[in-house]
Design a protein around this motif. Structure first.
Motif, PDB file in Angstrom:
ATOM      1  N   ALA B  30       0.835  -1.198   0.000  1.00  0.00           N
ATOM      2  CA  ALA B  30       0.000   0.000   0.000  1.00  0.00           C
ATOM      3  C   ALA B  30       0.871   1.250   0.000  1.00  0.00           C
ATOM      4  O   ALA B  30       0.630   2.201  -0.759  1.00  0.00           O
ATOM      5  N   ALA B  34       1.007   4.007  -2.964  1.00  0.00           N
ATOM      6  CA  ALA B  34       0.663   5.394  -2.655  1.00  0.00           C
ATOM      7  C   ALA B  34       1.813   6.333  -3.016  1.00  0.00           C
ATOM      8  O   ALA B  34       1.586   7.421  -3.559  1.00  0.00           O
ATOM      9  N   PHE B  37       1.866   6.786  -6.809  1.00  0.00           N
ATOM     10  CA  PHE B  37       0.725   7.591  -7.224  1.00  0.00           C
ATOM     11  C   PHE B  37       0.980   9.068  -6.923  1.00  0.00           C
ATOM     12  O   PHE B  37       0.733   9.948  -7.746  1.00  0.00           O
ATOM     13  N   ASN B  38       1.536   9.344  -5.729  1.00  0.00           N
ATOM     14  CA  ASN B  38       1.734  10.734  -5.333  1.00  0.00           C
ATOM     15  C   ASN B  38       2.897  11.383  -6.082  1.00  0.00           C
ATOM     16  O   ASN B  38       2.838  12.567  -6.402  1.00  0.00           O
ATOM     17  N   LEU B  41       1.504  12.610  -9.046  1.00  0.00           N
ATOM     18  CA  LEU B  41       0.738  13.841  -8.788  1.00  0.00           C
ATOM     19  C   LEU B  41       1.661  15.050  -8.705  1.00  0.00           C
ATOM     20  O   LEU B  41       1.352  16.116  -9.250  1.00  0.00           O
ATOM     21  N   VAL B 335      -3.621  14.451   0.851  1.00  0.00           N
ATOM     22  CA  VAL B 335      -3.852  13.533  -0.274  1.00  0.00           C
ATOM     23  C   VAL B 335      -2.978  12.299  -0.094  1.00  0.00           C
ATOM     24  O   VAL B 335      -3.431  11.178  -0.299  1.00  0.00           O
ATOM     25  N   PHE B 336      -1.733  12.527   0.330  1.00  0.00           N
ATOM     26  CA  PHE B 336      -0.838  11.390   0.528  1.00  0.00           C
ATOM     27  C   PHE B 336      -1.411  10.440   1.573  1.00  0.00           C
ATOM     28  O   PHE B 336      -1.523   9.237   1.358  1.00  0.00           O
ATOM     29  N   GLY B 338      -4.458  10.124   2.593  1.00  0.00           N
ATOM     30  CA  GLY B 338      -5.686   9.497   2.092  1.00  0.00           C
ATOM     31  C   GLY B 338      -5.364   8.350   1.152  1.00  0.00           C
ATOM     32  O   GLY B 338      -5.959   7.278   1.232  1.00  0.00           O
ATOM     33  N   SER B 339      -4.382   8.573   0.257  1.00  0.00           N
ATOM     34  CA  SER B 339      -4.097   7.520  -0.716  1.00  0.00           C
ATOM     35  C   SER B 339      -3.412   6.320  -0.046  1.00  0.00           C
ATOM     36  O   SER B 339      -3.616   5.187  -0.475  1.00  0.00           O
ATOM     37  N   VAL B 340      -2.630   6.566   1.018  1.00  0.00           N
ATOM     38  CA  VAL B 340      -2.052   5.433   1.750  1.00  0.00           C
ATOM     39  C   VAL B 340      -3.166   4.575   2.343  1.00  0.00           C
ATOM     40  O   VAL B 340      -3.196   3.357   2.190  1.00  0.00           O
ATOM     41  N   LEU B 342      -6.358   4.404   1.497  1.00  0.00           N
ATOM     42  CA  LEU B 342      -7.183   3.792   0.463  1.00  0.00           C
ATOM     43  C   LEU B 342      -6.481   2.575  -0.138  1.00  0.00           C
ATOM     44  O   LEU B 342      -7.075   1.495  -0.244  1.00  0.00           O
ATOM     45  N   SER B 343      -5.216   2.730  -0.490  1.00  0.00           N
ATOM     46  CA  SER B 343      -4.538   1.594  -1.116  1.00  0.00           C
ATOM     47  C   SER B 343      -4.335   0.475  -0.094  1.00  0.00           C
ATOM     48  O   SER B 343      -4.329  -0.699  -0.451  1.00  0.00           O
TER      49      SER B 343
END
Lengths: 507, 360
Positions: B30, B34, B37-38, B41, B335-336, B338-340, B342-343
């Protein structure tokens, strides 16, 4: 024989170390009722899941109407014309009956309701279309499953122990339905442990043992004893006869038990009277949904009576209506519930941790800490004594077949050496060999002086075990009928509420 | 029949038993996903991804000064998350740790504010105990309504956090305002004995980190070894099995909320008696909510939570760095996070399920 509707060649499926199916060959002829026989864990349910597209085989070919097919999902199987009624139900509990049906069957809801009512009437499978599934009993849920399946007009209908929740009169009706379906061109794959049923309705039988086909037979040409031996590979154990017991002390007394549940879909109980003594087996007959689950939770203490009504339940000579489940267990009460997964056992936990659920007073704790060694030892003993087929105490409860998990739960509760043991549907989904072993055990415990209550829909089982039978219908319990002086048909009439009518009038 | 059925598409198939390997790998996978993905971004918003990544995840661990700040932030996150995880495993969803944290801080502050002249080494331990009591009291309101009227604990505890914030505001502009504080909404500075002793000289890391680690061990014993922890887990996994065995649901709810409230309150007390040294409006920078993420990222397991709290704290410090050195907007840190999460939740599915590419 004409070319088969469905044929399997060399089908194999393994789950880790367990070979559930190995090189299975099977031919189902068009317009036939074909039985699949086998013990717990013989691989019947796995085979059905492969045919219905729930699982995929590791090897082998499936031919449907002469063409090879890849059944990748149940939806695909249904498109091909294969329908299935599961042993463990596949209904959404938060939806109503008709919503569950419209998920699978296309059409307007009002039309579906009409069709459902019609089918229900024809086959004696009446269920309120607008009831929520979570409020239905096990028996009613199965009725929904059968109806839903029939509404998709399948060419092949798979039934996993369909009769276990029906009264004798309705079983004949269901069989009439199945024969009519066969004659109109539908084949039926029929899984049942009731050998007499298989002999009366099935044209062919395929016998599975330990994941392999061990034989094919025409059931009518063999007696039930032969079939059982083919299935378990040895002779069936016999239930030892009941020994006449001196009248023991009263272990459970329900005196005018009356209960108005909060849940509008639950069955209220009115004026239930029951007395069970040491050395006695009481049988509670009746179709699920007539107050069985309410009576069960009231006896177990999962539902607690208000203090004003506490005297309606007396357990081991003590007023018990206001006591919780743990306190009643401390009085010497043990209980096997009708739902194994999520109630009798936690599916995500190992068998060892499931032992602790109720057996923790047997020295599995040391100063509030879990003694894993003792718990493992207890679990291993339970697995050994009750012939639970599993890879060991560490395997998750959810990975066991239904019948094996039941053996584990029954074993765990018996090992508590209770004074009063309540079993709800003890052999539901359990094969003949294991069911006979459980019954034999219960009879032995009775003869040693345990008080036992068996709530069951299987009349034969109650006749084999119980000293007396009381029928639960519409929330009221009949007078006790001494088993020795009663015929099954009489109990059946009580079950469908026709006891006042002459025998010939029963539909 | 039709050729389209030979198309191979993967299926999510339930495993026979939970995969232990995946259980350990899930948080790492995860985190990796993340990060990738970031980084993408950051490129998209025109920042140098390497510089951001360096500031965010590497720099906090490079100097003793910044790492000690990571430890300082990790301690309350870890403590709150340990308490919350116990409740979450029993399916008691206490979302109001923020409020329990604030009440803990308020209760602890009562001693130095009412007795500013008191001296002696009993003061800071008494403050911590009082803080834990305060948090537990606040959580007991939620427990009472849940047990008595089946009021949803998520809503009650969340709303009580807003109430707690207003109680704090009232005290700071009213009775507890520092009379010589130029009308700032804050209390007097606490006396020396009201401060938790420093653990590592030259840093702000104090003894509360040790207390947190000891309590993490206690949490591990409770959840993995004790019968009480077992009962809580059964209640969470299969409530009907708990009813069948006679494990009391009300007792589980009370226990879960009191433990979580006590832990959050203790964390709040350690904040005012530690780095802050006074009661002020900004005592919590959302610790109570961040701890929810920490608890889940740690797999609701006491040992996992130790690591996830360190990670989360590093991201807090690294996020500050990245804002200064790489010009990262403040939202990017969220955002970071959140994405951690979520993944992680997605990769958790693979603990119980695996992908089955059609075998034939």
């Amino acid at each position: 024989m004409s070319s088969p509707l469905l044929s399997l060649r060399g089908i194999s499926k393994s789950y880790g170390q367990v070979h559930a199916n190995q090189g299975i060959d099977l031919d189902v002829a068009p317009q036939s009722i074909h039985a699949i026989l086998g013990e717990n864990g013989a691989g019947k349910s796995t085979l059905m899941k492969l045919i219905y597209g729930v699982e995929r085989p590791d090897a082998g070919d499936i031919m449907w109407q002469g063409q090879p097919v890849h059944l990748s999902s149940p939806a695909e199987a249904r498109r091909q014309g294969i329908g299935m009624v599961f042993q463990h139900f596949s209904l959404f509990e938060t939806l109503t009956v008709i919503e569950n049906i419209s998920l699978v069957v296309p059409g307007r809801k009002s039309e579906l309701v009409d069709r459902m009512r019609l089918l229900g009437k024809d086959f004696g499978l009446e269920v309120d279309p607008f009831a929520h599934v979570h409020s239905l009993s096990v028996g009613e849920r199965q009725r929904v499953e059968v109806i839903r399946c029939l509404m998709t007009n399948p060419k092949l209908l798979i039934l996993d122990e369909p009769t276990s929740v029906l009264p004798p009169q309705s079983i004949e009706n269901l069989f009439d339905t199945l024969r009519w379906l066969r004659d109109s061109g539908v084949s039926v794959l029929f899984i049942s442990h009731k050998l007499e049923e298989i002999r009366s309705i099935c044209d062919r039988a395929t016998i599975l043992r330990a994941g392999r086909v061990t034989g094919n037979a025409v059931p009518r040409e063999h007696d039930a004893h032969d079939l059982a031996r083919m299935m378990i590979g040895r002779d069936m154990p016999h239930t030892s006869p009941a020994v006449a017991m001196p009248t023991g002390e009263k272990r459970l007394q329900l005196m005018g038990l009356t209960w108005q549940p909060d849940d509008p879909f639950a069955m209220p109980l009115s004026n239930v009277n029951l007395t069970v003594r040491a050395g006695e087996i009481a049988g509670i007959a009746g179709i699920s949904g007539n107050g069985q689950s309410e009576l069960t939770t009231l006896i177990s203490g999962e539902t607690v009576l208000p203090a004003s009504q506490a005297k309606q339940i007396n357990m081991m000579g003590e007023v018990a209506g206001h006591l919780g489940a743990a306190e009643r267990r401390r009085l010497g009460f043990a209980f096997v519930p009708e739902d194994r997964i999520g109630r009798g056992a936690v599916p995500e936990m190992s068998l060892t941790r499931n032992s602790m659920l109720t057996a923790h007073p047997l020295g599995l704790l040391r100063r509030c800490m879990v003694d894993m060694h003792a718990a493992e030892e207890f679990t291993a003993r339970c697995i050994r004594t009750f012939d639970v087929r599993t890879s060991g105490p560490g395997s998750e409860a959810g990975s066991l077949s239904g019948g094996n998990l039941q053996k584990f739960i029954v074993g765990r509760e018996i090992m508590l050496s209770p004074k009063l043991l309540l079993l709800a549907q003890p052999t539901w989904g359990v094969d003949v060999g294991a069911a006979a072993a459980i019954r034999q055990r219960l009879m032995a415990l009775r003869n040693e002086g345990m008080a036992i209550i068996v709530i069951s829909e299987e009349i034969e089982e109650l006749f084999e075990l119980a000293d007396f039978i009381q029928v639960l219908r519409g929330g009221t319990l009949s007078e006790p009928l001494v088993t020795a002086g009663t015929r099954p048909e009489e109990i059946g009439r009580y079950m469908i509420g026709a006891e006042a009518r002459p025998a010939g009038a029963v539909a | 029949m039709s050729p389209s059925y030979t198309f191979r598409h993967p299926l999510l198939v339930r495993r026979e038993s939970a995969s232990l390997t995946m259980k350990f790998l899930a948080p790492l996978i995860a985190l990796g996903v993340a990060v990738l993905f970031n980084l993408a971004l950051y490129v998209a918003i025109g920042r140098d991804p390497v510089a951001v990544f360096y500031a965010l995840l590497i720099e906090p661990f490079l100097s003793w000064a910044s790492f000690s700040e990571v430890l300082l932030k990790a301690s309350p996150l870890m403590l709150i998350a340990q308490g919350l995880a116990i409740g979450f495993r029993a399916k008691v969803f206490n979302i109001g740790a923020e409020g329990q944290f604030i009440l803990g801080a308020i209760f602890a502050s009562a001693i130095p504010i009412w007795f500013p002249a008191a001296t002696g080494q009993w003061i800071w331990p008494a403050m911590l105990v009082l803080g834990a009591l305060g948090g537990a009291c606040w959580a007991s309101i939620t427990a009472f309504w849940r047990v008595r009227f089946n009021a949803n604990e998520i809503l009650v505890s969340l709303m009580l956090s807003l109430v707690a914030m207003q109680v704090l505001n009232y005290l700071l502009v009213g009775p507890w305002k520092d009379p010589e504080g130029f009308n700032f909404p804050q209390s007097v500075m606490f006396q020396y004995d009201a401060l938790v002793p420093t653990l590592i000289p030259g840093t702000r890391v104090n003894v509360s980190l040790l207390i947190t680690l000891v309590l993490s061990l206690v949490a591990w014993l409770l959840m993995q070894r004790s019968f009480q922890g077992y009962k809580l887990q059964v209640g969470g996994l299969a409530p009907r099995a708990a009813g069948y065995a006679g494990f009391s649901e009300s007792r589980a709810i009370w226990l879960a909320l009191l433990i979580a409230g006590g832990a959050a309150g203790l964390a709040g007390a350690a904040e005012v008696a530690g780095p802050l040294g006074q009661l002020q409006r900004s005592i919590s920078t959302g610790y109570g909510y961040a701890a929810i993420i920490v608890a889940y990222l740690g797999g609701l397991h006491p040992i996992g939570i130790i690591f996830s709290a360190l990670l989360m704290a590093a991201l807090y410090i690294g996020g500050d760095n990245a804002m200064v050195s790489a010009g990262l907007p403040i939202a990017a840190v969220r955002v970071f996070l959140g994405s951690v999460l979520l993944s992680y939740l997605i990769s958790l599915a693979f603990v119980r399920y695996r992908l089955d590419w059609a075998s034939r």
